[in-house]
Write a protein that holds these residues in place. Structure first.
Motif, PDB file in Angstrom:
ATOM      1  N   ILE A  78       9.864   4.460 -16.483  1.00  0.00           N
ATOM      2  CA  ILE A  78       8.958   4.391 -15.627  1.00  0.00           C
ATOM      3  C   ILE A  78       9.262   4.974 -14.303  1.00  0.00           C
ATOM      4  O   ILE A  78       8.971   5.939 -13.656  1.00  0.00           O
ATOM      5  N   THR A  81      10.217   8.869 -14.487  1.00  0.00           N
ATOM      6  CA  THR A  81       9.111   9.487 -14.384  1.00  0.00           C
ATOM      7  C   THR A  81       8.242   9.515 -12.976  1.00  0.00           C
ATOM      8  O   THR A  81       7.692  10.622 -12.355  1.00  0.00           O
ATOM      9  N   SER A  82       8.234   8.437 -12.493  1.00  0.00           N
ATOM     10  CA  SER A  82       7.913   8.545 -10.918  1.00  0.00           C
ATOM     11  C   SER A  82       8.533   9.493 -10.041  1.00  0.00           C
ATOM     12  O   SER A  82       7.838  10.138  -9.164  1.00  0.00           O
ATOM     13  N   GLU A 122      13.762   7.715  -7.506  1.00  0.00           N
ATOM     14  CA  GLU A 122      14.086   6.655  -9.032  1.00  0.00           C
ATOM     15  C   GLU A 122      14.326   5.347  -8.670  1.00  0.00           C
ATOM     16  O   GLU A 122      13.714   4.525  -9.151  1.00  0.00           O
ATOM     17  N   ALA A 125      11.336   3.583  -6.903  1.00  0.00           N
ATOM     18  CA  ALA A 125      10.387   3.084  -7.857  1.00  0.00           C
ATOM     19  C   ALA A 125      10.885   1.738  -8.638  1.00  0.00           C
ATOM     20  O   ALA A 125       9.984   0.855  -8.915  1.00  0.00           O
ATOM     21  N   ASN A 244       8.562   2.105  -1.436  1.00  0.00           N
ATOM     22  CA  ASN A 244       7.921   2.759  -2.781  1.00  0.00           C
ATOM     23  C   ASN A 244       6.467   2.840  -2.653  1.00  0.00           C
ATOM     24  O   ASN A 244       5.900   3.847  -2.769  1.00  0.00           O
ATOM     25  N   ASP A 260       7.791  -0.687  -8.990  1.00  0.00           N
ATOM     26  CA  ASP A 260       6.625  -0.324  -9.878  1.00  0.00           C
ATOM     27  C   ASP A 260       6.615  -1.549 -11.294  1.00  0.00           C
ATOM     28  O   ASP A 260       5.551  -1.649 -11.801  1.00  0.00           O
ATOM     29  N   TYR A 358       0.160   4.482 -13.909  1.00  0.00           N
ATOM     30  CA  TYR A 358       0.271   5.801 -14.561  1.00  0.00           C
ATOM     31  C   TYR A 358      -0.362   6.032 -15.808  1.00  0.00           C
ATOM     32  O   TYR A 358      -1.116   4.754 -16.347  1.00  0.00           O
ATOM     33  N   SER A 383      -2.025   8.766 -12.834  1.00  0.00           N
ATOM     34  CA  SER A 383      -0.633   9.379 -12.498  1.00  0.00           C
ATOM     35  C   SER A 383      -0.691  10.074 -11.366  1.00  0.00           C
ATOM     36  O   SER A 383       0.108   9.981 -10.324  1.00  0.00           O
ATOM     37  N   THR A 386      -1.191   7.905  -8.190  1.00  0.00           N
ATOM     38  CA  THR A 386      -0.149   7.357  -7.850  1.00  0.00           C
ATOM     39  C   THR A 386       0.891   7.950  -6.900  1.00  0.00           C
ATOM     40  O   THR A 386       1.170   7.683  -5.989  1.00  0.00           O
ATOM     41  N   ARG A 387       1.000   9.384  -7.660  1.00  0.00           N
ATOM     42  CA  ARG A 387       1.829  10.365  -6.850  1.00  0.00           C
ATOM     43  C   ARG A 387       1.527  10.713  -5.495  1.00  0.00           C
ATOM     44  O   ARG A 387       2.215  10.523  -4.699  1.00  0.00           O
ATOM     45  N   LYS A 390       2.269   7.790  -3.278  1.00  0.00           N
ATOM     46  CA  LYS A 390       3.720   7.783  -2.910  1.00  0.00           C
ATOM     47  C   LYS A 390       4.001   8.864  -2.303  1.00  0.00           C
ATOM     48  O   LYS A 390       5.089   8.369  -1.388  1.00  0.00           O
TER      49      LYS A 390
END
Length: 493
Positions: A78, A81-82, A122, A125, A244, A260, A358, A383, A386-387, A390
């Motif tokens: 997770i 990927t974030s 990373e 997150a 985050n 997350d 996501y 997703s 959320t991107r 952030k």
């Protein structure tokens, strides 16, 4: 807070709860089975239903074999990927001055800005946020240096949600249970303070000269006349904090970002590990075994035991009582509940990633094939949302720290540099398929509904006006669409 007084508790008591929560998230993020077991054997970490978690169960120290518990690194997936959604594509950093733009590009390229931001995103997150710090060392590089500091190694001070000062700390080599060496680095507007403490695991101890430890002795030559600080020469903080996401659900009104995993996902990740552990247990139990009567075993003599050779082809007659029912070799093999375990695991993962913000498709849980980037974005809308959320936290933090980097660069390395605050634009996380773009442009051209200039801009959205115009002129010349100007050719003379 200023630098701590001698003998003060450490970490600071006001951050004890936050550090404890970060420690739980960090154990999941690390994927370390021992750290998970250490965290969950605490009474504070029992499940809400009172049951002991998978990683809180005590292992029998006399058991030489593995205890059968299996960990699935969903937490790490997770966080990774974030970060990839945010910074897999390079940032577009722009300023008006061309010389400054060249210097900014060189700083980003030489310093590996993209990789640094991937690390920071990373960590953020997983742990709720991260700090970006600007330092310099002329012996290493003729430019400022951008580094990442994890939130459990920082003591920040906020005012109205803005970072006013921050103290970074680290434990130095040579520390043990009785003596802990800590280097504290406090960033304030216009200066950076350094201090060395000799203490214990829970106390900061006594402040000693920087020369007392080899890791800090090199700082002495850079200190001002006061002996404990370095003047930066810029009226700005040489550090920034990027949460985050906000709000922090456990600490409403707090400037600290939320992880997350703070949905919370701890119960789901624990259940996933239990599901996979059960699945592997089914496989272990289902291994084929032969159940053999005692009379089938070959006696090797007193004290040497007995054995059954399942590879032997010719056997002598065995004396088996005729009244025994079912006497003989029996094959034992249990069924493996594959479908049940797989469905349970998939459901847990889908719920976990959805709670984290996501889409399941982002984690490869959709077998269907999307043809265009538009379809990909539609299927991964959660997703992408959320991107974007952030990115709105990251853009000002990155712009602020790069602005400080340019100010320090002018003071220390490039005196003629014109300092500007960069504009930060995030790249498209899903690139359009070239075949799809080509088909779109072809259909628009056939309908005579688009100009050459527009087609070039669709194909190269990252080009500036000058580059686009150059490409348009080249296309017109190559295709013979350029018409000479009669007023300049003398045709009307």
């Amino acid at each position: 807070m200023p630098l701590p007084d001698n003998g003060a508790p450490w970490p600071p008591p006001q951050l004890a709860g936050l550090y404890r929560e970060i420690g739980v998230n960090d154990a999941w993020y690390s994927g370390d089975r021992k750290r998970l077991a250490d965290v969950y054997r605490s009474e504070r970490q029992r499940r809400h239903d009172g049951r002991r978690r998978l990683w809180a169960r005590h292992r029998n120290p006399q058991h030489s074999k593995d205890d059968g518990r299996l960990h699935i690194p969903l937490a790490g997936d997770i966080a990774s990927t974030s970060a990839e959604l945010l910074f897999a594509e390079p940032l577009a950093l722009t300023v008006d001055n061309t010389t400054t733009q060249d210097r900014l590009d060189a700083f980003a390229e030489a310093g590996g800005l993209a990789n640094t931001l991937l690390e920071a995103a990373e960590v953020g997150a997983a742990l709720g946020g991260s700090f970006l710090r600007i330092t310099w060392n002329a012996e290493l590089a003729a430019r400022p240096l951008l580094t990442v500091i994890h939130p459990d190694k920082a003591v920040p001070e906020f005012s109205y949600g803005l970072l006013q000062a921050v103290t970074f700390w680290r434990e130095l080599p040579g520390s043990d249970r009785s003596t802990v060496w800590r280097h504290l680095e406090r960033h304030e507007r216009g200066r950076i303070l350094h201090a060395l403490y000799e203490g214990t695991e829970d106390r900061i101890g006594t402040r000693v000269p920087l020369t007392e430890h080899p890791d800090t002795v090199g700082l002495v030559g850079s200190l001002d006349t006061e002996g404990d600080s370095i003047t930066t020469g810029v009226d700005a903080l040489t550090a920034s904090y990027v949460p985050n996401m906000l709000p922090n659900r456990r600490h409403r009104g707090s400037p600290y970002g939320r992880s997350d995993y703070d949905a919370p996902l701890h119960d789901l990740m624990d259940a996933l590990d239990e599901t996979w552990s059960s699945w592997m247990r089914d496989i272990r139990l289902a291994r084929a075994r032969l159940i053999v009567p005692d009379s089938y075993l070959r006696d090797h003599g007193p004290g040497r035991g007995a054995s059954f050779d399942d590879d032997r082809e010719i056997w002598a007659a065995l004396s088996i009582p005729p009244t025994e029912n079912g006497a003989g070799i029996t094959l034992s093999q249990f069924a493996i509940r594959v479908a049940e375990h797989q469905a349970t695991g998939d459901s847990i993962v889908r719920q976990a990633v959805r709670s984290a913000g996501y889409s399941a498709q982002t984690f490869g849980m959709d077998d269907s094939t999307a043809v265009t980037a538009t379809e990909v974005k539609a299927r991964e809308r959660k997703s992408m949302t959320t991107r974007e959320k952030k990115a709105r936290y990251w853009a000002p933090g990155v712009a602020d720290i790069l602005h400080v980097a340019l100010m320090l660069d002018r003071r220390l390395f490039t005196p003629s540099l014109v300092v500007e605050r960069p504009t930060v634009a995030f790249g498209d996380s899903v690139s359009e398929d070239p075949t799809s773009v080509a088909q779109t442009l072809s259909l628009l051209a056939q309908a005579q509904a688009v100009s050459v200039d527009t087609k070039v801009r669709i194909l190269h959205p990252d080009w500036d006006d000058t580059t686009v115009q150059t490409e348009v002129d080249r296309i017109l010349v190559e295709t013979g669409q350029t018409v000479p100007d009669p007023m300049q050719s003398g045709a009307l003379a």
